[in-house]
Design an enzyme around this catalytic site. Structure first.
Site, PDB file in Angstrom:
ATOM      1  N   ASP A  44       0.836  -1.200   0.000  1.00 18.74           N
ATOM      2  CA  ASP A  44       0.000   0.000   0.000  1.00 18.74           C
ATOM      3  C   ASP A  44       0.874   1.255   0.000  1.00 18.74           C
ATOM      4  OD1 ASP A  44       0.915  -0.119   2.612  1.00 18.74           O
ATOM      5  OD2 ASP A  44      -1.069  -0.155   3.543  1.00 18.74           O
ATOM      6  N   SER A  45       2.191   1.051   0.015  1.00 17.72           N
ATOM      7  CA  SER A  45       3.137   2.152  -0.204  1.00 17.72           C
ATOM      8  C   SER A  45       2.912   2.786  -1.570  1.00 17.72           C
ATOM      9  CB  SER A  45       4.577   1.649  -0.107  1.00 17.72           C
ATOM     10  OG  SER A  45       4.772   0.478  -0.892  1.00 17.72           O
ATOM     11  N   ASP A  83      -0.780  -6.199  -0.146  1.00 15.72           N
ATOM     12  CA  ASP A  83      -1.173  -5.562   1.107  1.00 15.72           C
ATOM     13  C   ASP A  83      -2.688  -5.420   1.186  1.00 15.72           C
ATOM     14  OD1 ASP A  83       0.858  -5.023   2.890  1.00 15.72           O
ATOM     15  OD2 ASP A  83       1.471  -3.171   1.902  1.00 15.72           O
ATOM     16  N   LYS A 113      -0.973  -9.512   2.974  1.00 19.95           N
ATOM     17  CA  LYS A 113      -0.248  -9.025   4.150  1.00 19.95           C
ATOM     18  C   LYS A 113      -1.128  -8.049   4.904  1.00 19.95           C
ATOM     19  CE  LYS A 113       3.213  -5.987   3.948  1.00 19.95           C
ATOM     20  NZ  LYS A 113       2.707  -4.901   4.861  1.00 19.95           N
ATOM     21  N   GLU A 115      -1.329  -5.646   8.755  1.00 22.18           N
ATOM     22  CA  GLU A 115      -0.557  -5.089   9.851  1.00 22.18           C
ATOM     23  C   GLU A 115      -1.243  -5.345  11.189  1.00 22.18           C
ATOM     24  OE1 GLU A 115       0.997  -1.274   7.154  1.00 22.18           O
ATOM     25  OE2 GLU A 115       0.027  -0.932   9.090  1.00 22.18           O
ATOM     26  N   GLU A 182       9.372  -4.219  10.724  1.00 21.05           N
ATOM     27  CA  GLU A 182       9.764  -2.914  10.173  1.00 21.05           C
ATOM     28  C   GLU A 182      10.219  -1.961  11.272  1.00 21.05           C
ATOM     29  OE1 GLU A 182       8.120   0.725   7.302  1.00 21.05           O
ATOM     30  OE2 GLU A 182       6.938  -1.104   7.541  1.00 21.05           O
TER      31      GLU A 182
END
Length: 275
Positions: A44-45, A83, A113, A115, A182
């Protein structure tokens, strides 16, 4: 050889390092895949690197599906991980499973993925029970930037370090096949890596992790808006691109491009007959 969640686990058992890079479109995916990189993350960067947002929070499921499907058409051997964007899974376990399924069905991802730690273990378990592999993500989780108060190293104090270790064990137990760490102190990341059986993928977490991931624009010197300490520049492609753009601009404006070798011919008699 096709990379899978099984080859990830085998790499950890053999002590072989895992390489991972981001990609957001077909052409970059082909280049990354041809280089032999083990996994591609459609992160999602892309909200920051491709869409120009200040952070990742504005990225939608539609954004992720569109970019993931483009990458899937270019990746043949790398494991493709997508993501789950902000609020695609936090609202409920049901939403988490449905949206993970969309990334697999519509985006052609091979894993997702998400978080978080203890608060998303139920979500991870449900997604895995739906036969969708999950990569967990702890430490600096960009979707929690407002709660963290910015991009900060995580796990530096004793309580914070223990919490990270506990959550790493929890996401492993919930069924995650790997874990991104991270912006975690190197010694802590190395310790966590030794304490769990699933591969750890570091980004700003030191060489003790089982693998590494970087945003490709960072490692090519293409993204000047944010320059993380952990992002080594492996090739100053951004500078080369700027120089190429400047040379193009110069030649267009002085009339030297296109030259004869860049054009197509037509018989003069045809032109003479035009009116």
């Amino acid at each position: 050889m096709k990379n899978t969640v099984v080859t990830f686990q085998e790499a950890k058992q053999k002590g072989e390092k895992i390489s991972m890079l981001t990609a957001y479109d077909y052409s970059i995916a082909k280049l990354v895949d041809n280089a032999g990189i083990n996994a591609i993350l459609v992160g999602d960067s892309l909200g920051m690197t491709m869409l120009g947002y200040e952070n990742t929070l504005s990225v939608t499921m539609e954004d992720m599906i569109r970019h993931t499907s483009a990458v899937a058409r270019g990746a043949r051997n790398a494991l493709l991980v997508a993501d789950m964007p902000f609020m695609s899974y936090q609202s409920s376990v049901y939403d988490a499973v449905v949206n993970a399924g969309r990334l697999i069905k519509e985006g052609n991802a091979q894993a997702v993925k998400l978080e978080g730690g203890l608060e998303v273990c139920e979500h991870i378990r449900a997604i895995v029970n739906a036969s969708i592999p999950v990569m967990a993500h702890l430490g600096l989780t960009p979707q929690s930037i407002n709660a963290f108060g910015g991009f900060k190293v995580q796990g530096k104090g004793e309580a914070a370090a223990q919490k990270l270790l506990d959550e790493a064990r929890a996401v492993e137990k919930a069924g995650a096949f790997s874990l991104v760490l991270e912006c975690v102190p190197e010694k802590l990341a190395t310790y966590i890596t030794k304490q769990i059986s699933i591969p750890t993928i570091g980004i700003g977490a030191g060489a003790g992790c089982d693998g590494q991931v970087l945003v490709y624009q960072d490692m090519l010197g293409m993204f000047a808006d944010l320059k993380p300490k952990f992002a080594k520049c492996f090739g100053n492609i951004g500078k080369q691109m700027t120089e190429a753009f400047q040379n193009y601009d110069k030649e267009v404006k002085e009339g030297s491009f296109p030259a004869k070798e860049h054009t197509f011919k037509i018989d003069d008699t045809i032109i003479d007959k035009l009116y």
